[in-house]
Design a protein around this motif. Structure first.
Motif, PDB file in Angstrom:
ATOM      1  N   PHE A   8       0.807  -1.222  -0.090  1.00 29.28           N
ATOM      2  CA  PHE A   8      -0.086  -0.113  -0.008  1.00 29.28           C
ATOM      3  C   PHE A   8       0.928   1.408   0.079  1.00 29.28           C
ATOM      4  N   TRP A   9       1.886   1.262   0.876  1.00 25.51           N
ATOM      5  CA  TRP A   9       2.800   2.355   1.033  1.00 25.51           C
ATOM      6  C   TRP A   9       3.401   2.791  -0.309  1.00 25.51           C
ATOM      7  N   LEU A  10       3.999   1.703  -1.273  1.00 27.32           N
ATOM      8  CA  LEU A  10       4.454   2.026  -2.356  1.00 27.32           C
ATOM      9  C   LEU A  10       3.431   2.629  -3.178  1.00 27.32           C
ATOM     10  N   LYS A  11       2.247   2.691  -3.083  1.00 27.56           N
ATOM     11  CA  LYS A  11       1.340   3.374  -4.067  1.00 27.56           C
ATOM     12  C   LYS A  11       1.356   4.626  -3.663  1.00 27.56           C
ATOM     13  N   VAL A  12       1.041   5.179  -2.230  1.00 22.29           N
ATOM     14  CA  VAL A  12       1.391   6.269  -1.571  1.00 22.29           C
ATOM     15  C   VAL A  12       2.738   6.954  -2.208  1.00 22.29           C
ATOM     16  N   THR A  13       3.857   6.257  -2.218  1.00 22.25           N
ATOM     17  CA  THR A  13       5.076   6.910  -2.545  1.00 22.25           C
ATOM     18  C   THR A  13       4.956   7.191  -3.912  1.00 22.25           C
ATOM     19  N   ALA A  14       4.160   6.290  -5.104  1.00 19.97           N
ATOM     20  CA  ALA A  14       4.151   6.629  -6.394  1.00 19.97           C
ATOM     21  C   ALA A  14       3.324   7.815  -6.391  1.00 19.97           C
ATOM     22  N   TRP A  82       3.071  -5.119  -9.985  1.00 22.24           N
ATOM     23  CA  TRP A  82       3.326  -6.435 -11.051  1.00 22.24           C
ATOM     24  C   TRP A  82       4.561  -7.184 -10.332  1.00 22.24           C
ATOM     25  N   VAL A  83       5.451  -6.509  -9.447  1.00 20.78           N
ATOM     26  CA  VAL A  83       6.525  -7.245  -8.928  1.00 20.78           C
ATOM     27  C   VAL A  83       6.601  -7.374  -7.596  1.00 20.78           C
ATOM     28  N   TYR A  84       5.999  -6.653  -6.718  1.00 19.00           N
ATOM     29  CA  TYR A  84       6.223  -6.612  -5.193  1.00 19.00           C
ATOM     30  C   TYR A  84       5.913  -8.052  -4.768  1.00 19.00           C
ATOM     31  N   ASP A  85       4.680  -8.372  -5.180  1.00 16.74           N
ATOM     32  CA  ASP A  85       4.464 -10.141  -4.543  1.00 16.74           C
ATOM     33  C   ASP A  85       5.550 -10.975  -4.824  1.00 16.74           C
ATOM     34  N   HIS A  86       6.387 -10.840  -5.928  1.00 13.86           N
ATOM     35  CA  HIS A  86       7.355 -11.858  -6.111  1.00 13.86           C
ATOM     36  C   HIS A  86       8.787 -11.536  -5.710  1.00 13.86           C
ATOM     37  N   ALA A  87       8.804 -10.221  -5.318  1.00 13.07           N
ATOM     38  CA  ALA A  87      10.361  -9.799  -4.651  1.00 13.07           C
ATOM     39  C   ALA A  87       9.779  -8.539  -3.766  1.00 13.07           C
ATOM     40  N   PRO A  88       9.501  -8.738  -2.641  1.00 14.43           N
ATOM     41  CA  PRO A  88       8.986  -7.493  -1.870  1.00 14.43           C
ATOM     42  C   PRO A  88      10.166  -6.633  -1.338  1.00 14.43           C
ATOM     43  N   GLU A  89      11.212  -7.574  -0.896  1.00 16.99           N
ATOM     44  CA  GLU A  89      12.566  -6.777  -0.347  1.00 16.99           C
ATOM     45  C   GLU A  89      13.128  -6.111  -1.319  1.00 16.99           C
ATOM     46  N   ALA A  90      13.289  -6.470  -2.677  1.00 15.80           N
ATOM     47  CA  ALA A  90      13.929  -5.813  -3.649  1.00 15.80           C
ATOM     48  C   ALA A  90      13.087  -4.665  -4.225  1.00 15.80           C
ATOM     49  N   VAL A  91      12.037  -4.890  -4.190  1.00 18.95           N
ATOM     50  CA  VAL A  91      11.269  -3.785  -4.588  1.00 18.95           C
ATOM     51  C   VAL A  91      11.434  -2.649  -3.690  1.00 18.95           C
ATOM     52  N   ARG A  92      11.026  -2.985  -2.389  1.00 16.05           N
ATOM     53  CA  ARG A  92      11.261  -1.857  -1.173  1.00 16.05           C
ATOM     54  C   ARG A  92      12.693  -1.360  -1.326  1.00 16.05           C
ATOM     55  N   ARG A  93      13.652  -1.994  -1.592  1.00 13.82           N
ATOM     56  CA  ARG A  93      14.988  -1.600  -1.471  1.00 13.82           C
ATOM     57  C   ARG A  93      15.349  -0.645  -2.772  1.00 13.82           C
ATOM     58  N   THR A  94      14.723  -1.070  -3.863  1.00 15.46           N
ATOM     59  CA  THR A  94      14.787  -0.342  -5.307  1.00 15.46           C
ATOM     60  C   THR A  94      13.974   1.208  -4.936  1.00 15.46           C
ATOM     61  N   VAL A 130       8.806   7.769   1.755  1.00 13.76           N
ATOM     62  CA  VAL A 130       9.425   6.726   2.435  1.00 13.76           C
ATOM     63  C   VAL A 130       8.566   5.966   3.476  1.00 13.76           C
ATOM     64  N   GLY A 131       7.919   6.963   4.365  1.00 11.69           N
ATOM     65  CA  GLY A 131       7.187   6.221   5.367  1.00 11.69           C
ATOM     66  C   GLY A 131       7.566   4.865   5.907  1.00 11.69           C
ATOM     67  N   PRO A 132       6.964   3.940   5.894  1.00  7.14           N
ATOM     68  CA  PRO A 132       7.431   2.565   6.690  1.00  7.14           C
ATOM     69  C   PRO A 132       8.359   2.014   5.744  1.00  7.14           C
ATOM     70  N   LEU A 133       8.724   2.503   4.501  1.00 10.25           N
ATOM     71  CA  LEU A 133       9.725   1.626   3.561  1.00 10.25           C
ATOM     72  C   LEU A 133      11.062   1.413   4.242  1.00 10.25           C
ATOM     73  N   TRP A 134      11.283   2.200   5.356  1.00 14.33           N
ATOM     74  CA  TRP A 134      12.732   2.272   6.087  1.00 14.33           C
ATOM     75  C   TRP A 134      12.880   0.953   6.397  1.00 14.33           C
ATOM     76  N   TRP A 135      11.797   0.348   7.008  1.00 11.34           N
ATOM     77  CA  TRP A 135      12.025  -1.217   7.412  1.00 11.34           C
ATOM     78  C   TRP A 135      11.757  -2.428   6.542  1.00 11.34           C
ATOM     79  N   PRO A 136      12.527  -3.298   6.598  1.00 20.38           N
ATOM     80  CA  PRO A 136      12.193  -4.684   5.914  1.00 20.38           C
ATOM     81  C   PRO A 136      10.791  -4.839   6.173  1.00 20.38           C
TER      82      PRO A 136
END
Length: 145
Positions: A8-14, A82-94, A130-136
């Motif tokens: 959800f927060w990735l959408k806020v960031t977008a 399209w990608v988050y469900d497959h690689a959540p940590e990689a998307v968050r870090r990206t 960034v919000g909660p994206l700071w944390w894994p």
């Protein structure tokens, strides 16, 4: 934060990133430049009306900025869908790496160009984007019965 919250927060960031795109696109044409002019005036505080979009170079730079920001916002949104469900940590870090890169260069450039107020405003934008994206991602625990 759990998987759904991060997604959800990735959408806020977008939306935070991408919302500046149309504003600066409008700065490309004299008839619609006021939102971009006002935004730039606000970011180079104080609001004094000194910022103009009279120069063709400024309007061109506004076109580039609008395109980059809209595209970056769409990219973050698409990563969340399209990608988050497959690689959540990689998307968050990206997403985090992109936002931190923006923050460092935009803030340093703002200070170097005499617009320190924008570097201060960038702190607020950074915290919201960034919000909660700071944390894994906290993976759900499974219990064996």
């Amino acid at each position: 934060m759990n998987h759904a919250s991060h997604k959800f927060w990735l959408k806020v960031t977008a939306l935070v990133v991408g919302s500046f795109g149309p504003v600066f696109f409008l700065g490309t044409m004299a008839a619609t430049a006021e939102p971009a002019r006002w935004t730039l005036d606000l970011l180079s505080w104080p609001l004094d009306g000194a910022t103009t979009f009279a120069s063709p170079d400024t309007r061109f730079l506004s076109a580039l900025t609008g395109g980059f920001l809209a595209g970056w916002g769409v990219m973050i949104w698409c990563l969340s869908v399209w990608v988050y469900d497959h690689a959540p940590e990689a998307v968050r870090r990206t997403a985090l790496a992109g936002i931190l890169t923006w923050f460092c260069l935009d803030s340093a450039g703002s200070i170097a160009s005499g617009n320190t107020s924008n570097a201060v405003i960038n702190i607020l934008v950074l915290l919201i984007a960034v919000g909660p994206l700071w944390w894994p991602v906290r993976e759900p625990t499974t219990q064996n019965n």
